[in-house]
Scaffold this active site. Structure first.
Site, PDB file in Angstrom:
ATOM      1  N   THR A   9       6.358  -6.322   6.030  1.00 22.57           N
ATOM      2  CA  THR A   9       5.604  -5.090   6.353  1.00 22.57           C
ATOM      3  C   THR A   9       4.814  -4.560   5.147  1.00 22.57           C
ATOM      4  OG1 THR A   9       7.575  -3.810   5.815  1.00 22.57           O
ATOM      5  CG2 THR A   9       7.209  -4.332   8.154  1.00 22.57           C
ATOM      6  N   GLU A  11       1.950  -4.745   1.886  1.00 29.30           N
ATOM      7  CA  GLU A  11       0.530  -5.112   1.827  1.00 29.30           C
ATOM      8  C   GLU A  11       0.366  -6.634   1.808  1.00 29.30           C
ATOM      9  OE1 GLU A  11      -1.408  -1.889   2.499  1.00 29.30           O
ATOM     10  OE2 GLU A  11      -2.569  -3.544   1.699  1.00 29.30           O
ATOM     11  N   SER A  38      12.791  -0.814   7.396  1.00 26.81           N
ATOM     12  CA  SER A  38      11.592  -1.269   8.129  1.00 26.81           C
ATOM     13  C   SER A  38      11.941  -2.184   9.291  1.00 26.81           C
ATOM     14  CB  SER A  38      10.652  -2.010   7.167  1.00 26.81           C
ATOM     15  OG  SER A  38      10.310  -1.183   6.098  1.00 26.81           O
ATOM     16  N   ARG A  98       8.437 -16.619 -12.432  1.00 27.41           N
ATOM     17  CA  ARG A  98       7.170 -17.185 -12.916  1.00 27.41           C
ATOM     18  C   ARG A  98       7.298 -17.865 -14.279  1.00 27.41           C
ATOM     19  NH1 ARG A  98       3.680 -11.850 -11.379  1.00 27.41           N
ATOM     20  NH2 ARG A  98       3.433 -12.247  -9.152  1.00 27.41           N
ATOM     21  N   CYS A 127      -1.644 -11.372  -9.413  1.00 27.53           N
ATOM     22  CA  CYS A 127      -3.001 -11.341  -8.837  1.00 27.53           C
ATOM     23  C   CYS A 127      -4.095 -11.381  -9.911  1.00 27.53           C
ATOM     24  CB  CYS A 127      -3.180 -10.115  -7.956  1.00 27.53           C
ATOM     25  SG  CYS A 127      -2.485  -8.622  -8.623  1.00 27.53           S
ATOM     26  N   GLN A 154      -8.167  -2.627 -11.699  1.00 30.26           N
ATOM     27  CA  GLN A 154      -7.317  -3.079 -10.613  1.00 30.26           C
ATOM     28  C   GLN A 154      -7.194  -2.070  -9.476  1.00 30.26           C
ATOM     29  OE1 GLN A 154      -4.691  -5.450 -13.901  1.00 30.26           O
ATOM     30  NE2 GLN A 154      -3.743  -5.257 -11.892  1.00 30.26           N
ATOM     31  N   GLY A 158      -2.790  -3.107  -5.275  1.00 32.19           N
ATOM     32  CA  GLY A 158      -1.914  -3.938  -6.103  1.00 32.19           C
ATOM     33  C   GLY A 158      -0.558  -3.298  -6.322  1.00 32.19           C
ATOM     34  N   ARG A 228      -5.963   0.701 -13.988  1.00 38.23           N
ATOM     35  CA  ARG A 228      -5.938   0.998 -12.556  1.00 38.23           C
ATOM     36  C   ARG A 228      -7.125   1.880 -12.212  1.00 38.23           C
ATOM     37  NH1 ARG A 228      -3.118  -1.857  -9.347  1.00 38.23           N
ATOM     38  NH2 ARG A 228      -1.079  -1.356 -10.213  1.00 38.23           N
ATOM     39  N   HIS A 235      -9.699  -6.560  -7.188  1.00 38.60           N
ATOM     40  CA  HIS A 235      -9.573  -6.392  -8.647  1.00 38.60           C
ATOM     41  C   HIS A 235     -10.862  -6.918  -9.291  1.00 38.60           C
ATOM     42  CE1 HIS A 235      -5.506  -5.193  -8.282  1.00 38.60           C
ATOM     43  NE2 HIS A 235      -4.879  -6.250  -8.757  1.00 38.60           N
ATOM     44  N   ASN A 302      -7.616  -8.838  -4.343  1.00 37.23           N
ATOM     45  CA  ASN A 302      -6.340  -9.013  -5.043  1.00 37.23           C
ATOM     46  C   ASN A 302      -5.185  -9.344  -4.106  1.00 37.23           C
ATOM     47  OD1 ASN A 302      -6.964  -6.160  -4.344  1.00 37.23           O
ATOM     48  ND2 ASN A 302      -4.831  -5.852  -4.900  1.00 37.23           N
TER      49      ASN A 302
HETATM   50  C1  2RA Z   1      -0.863  -4.689  -9.579  1.00 36.74           C
HETATM   51  N1  2RA Z   1      -0.882  -6.980 -10.409  1.00 36.74           N
HETATM   52  O1  2RA Z   1      -2.087  -4.819  -9.386  1.00 36.74           O
HETATM   53  C2  2RA Z   1      -0.025  -5.866 -10.050  1.00 36.74           C
HETATM   54  C3  2RA Z   1       0.982  -6.275  -9.017  1.00 36.74           C
HETATM   55  N2  2RA Z   1       0.379  -6.665  -7.809  1.00 36.74           N
HETATM   56  O2  2RA Z   1      -0.231  -3.618  -9.416  1.00 36.74           O
END
Ligand code: 2RA
Length: 322
Positions: A9, A11, A38, A98, A127, A154, A158, A228, A235, A302
């Site tokens: 559920t 994004e 959820s 990762r 991303c 970004q 995200g 951000r 992005h 993204n």
């Molecule tokens: C963001 N890359 O954009 C990080 C996690 N998706 O918040």
């Protein structure tokens, strides 16, 4: 194929369902797992309603062809090993595995060959890393990359659906919650994730470490600043590259970029709004600084390029479809 999505559920989870539809995969059974709160929500796959179910250890012991995870690192750390131990292939979008040397970190166009005869957990990169390495892997192959200076812009998606809701509230002048460290409406925030002792953020460390692992070159010096911005999807990244070998002319850079799979090089100025929903990386504002340094603007969705589409391409590569 029997496929499960953990974090269905969210994004990225919802985008994974859409990408599975868009890529027209032959799926006999699709199971959608969520947290207890959820559970019971109805999502659709090819117009078929599917009720979400609570993620349990028992469910992870069932036989799936593939499990796609995007529910955060703690959920992946607990449930992905159980699924893998029972013979399932897990494609994990969290940061949990990762940098584990035993686990491949994959962008199929670049290092999909590592998946040959592999079973277990596969890590999907961050991303902001995916869209950058997709635009640079052929440059690295041909000229070698010495340094990358990157500033990101970004989208709030995200940070998940709650971040989108928070941005909308702030634009409506409603009370600010603590989704972001500062107000995001009418603003930009020079921080994604937390700040480490060295002054670089978690997100910036991801870009450094993941890029070196994917391009298999620990010598590359990467200097990121992740920011951000009040954008829904997409992005953007302002990138300056210093190559090891001189590339001589911009046309050599353009030629090399143009052989990169799923990368569009254009003279147009490309913005996040125009790339939402696309599975391609867009390179524009290309210019040279000297014979070994060039700059460009990189934009991609993204949630698709940076997560869901890359994860489904990993699935397709392992299923022998791609
Ligand atoms: C963001 N890359 O954009 C990080 C996690 N998706 O918040």
């Amino acid at each position: 194929m029997k496929i499960g999505i953990v974090g269905a559920t969210g994004e990225v989870g919802r985008a994974m369902i859409k990408v599975l539809e868009d890529f027209k995969l032959q799926i006999d059974e699709l199971r959608l797992f969520t947290s207890k709160k959820s559970t019971g929500r109805i999502l659709t796959y090819k117009d078929i309603p599917i009720e979400t179910e609570t993620l349990t250890e028992e469910a992870m012991k069932e036989k799936f062809d593939f499990l796609l995870f995007s529910a955060g690192a703690s959920v992946s750390e607990h449930f992905a090993p159980i699924a893998a131990k029972h013979g399932n292939i897990v494609i994990d979008n969290s940061s949990a595995f990762r940098m584990n040397p035993e686990i491949p970190l994959i962008v199929p166009e670049i290092n999909g060959y590592l998946l040959k005869n592999y079973k277990g957990i596969v890590a999907n990169p961050n991303c902001s890393t995916i869209q950058m390495v997709l635009s640079l892997y052929k440059i690295h192959e041909k000229f070698g990359i010495e340094e990358i200076f990157v500033s990101t812009y970004q989208a709030v998606s995200g940070a998940g659906h709650k971040a989108i809701i928070e941005m909308e509230k702030q634009f409506r002048g409603e009370k600010i919650n603590n989704v972001f460290p500062k107000q995001i409406a009418y603003n930009v925030i020079p921080l994604v994730g937390t700040i480490n002792e060295d002054g670089f953020s978690e997100e910036e460390h991801k870009m450094i470490n993941e890029t070196r692992k994917i391009l298999d070159d620990q010598s590359i010096q990467i200097y990121p600043t992740t920011v951000r911005v009040p954008v829904y999807y997409g992005h953007s990244e302002s990138i300056v590259v210093k190559t090891k070998k001189e590339f001589d002319s911009l046309s050599n850079i353009i030629k090399t970029l143009k052989i990169s799979e799923n990368v569009i090089v254009t003279d147009e100025i490309i913005t996040p709004i125009e790339v939402a929903g696309s599975d391609l990386v867009y390179v524009s504002r290309l210019r040279t600084i000297d014979n070994s340094r060039f700059a460009f603007w990189n934009v991609a969705d993204n949630i698709r390029v940076g997560a869901a589409t890359n994860a489904v391409k990993i699935l397709m590569t392992m299923a022998g479809i791609l």
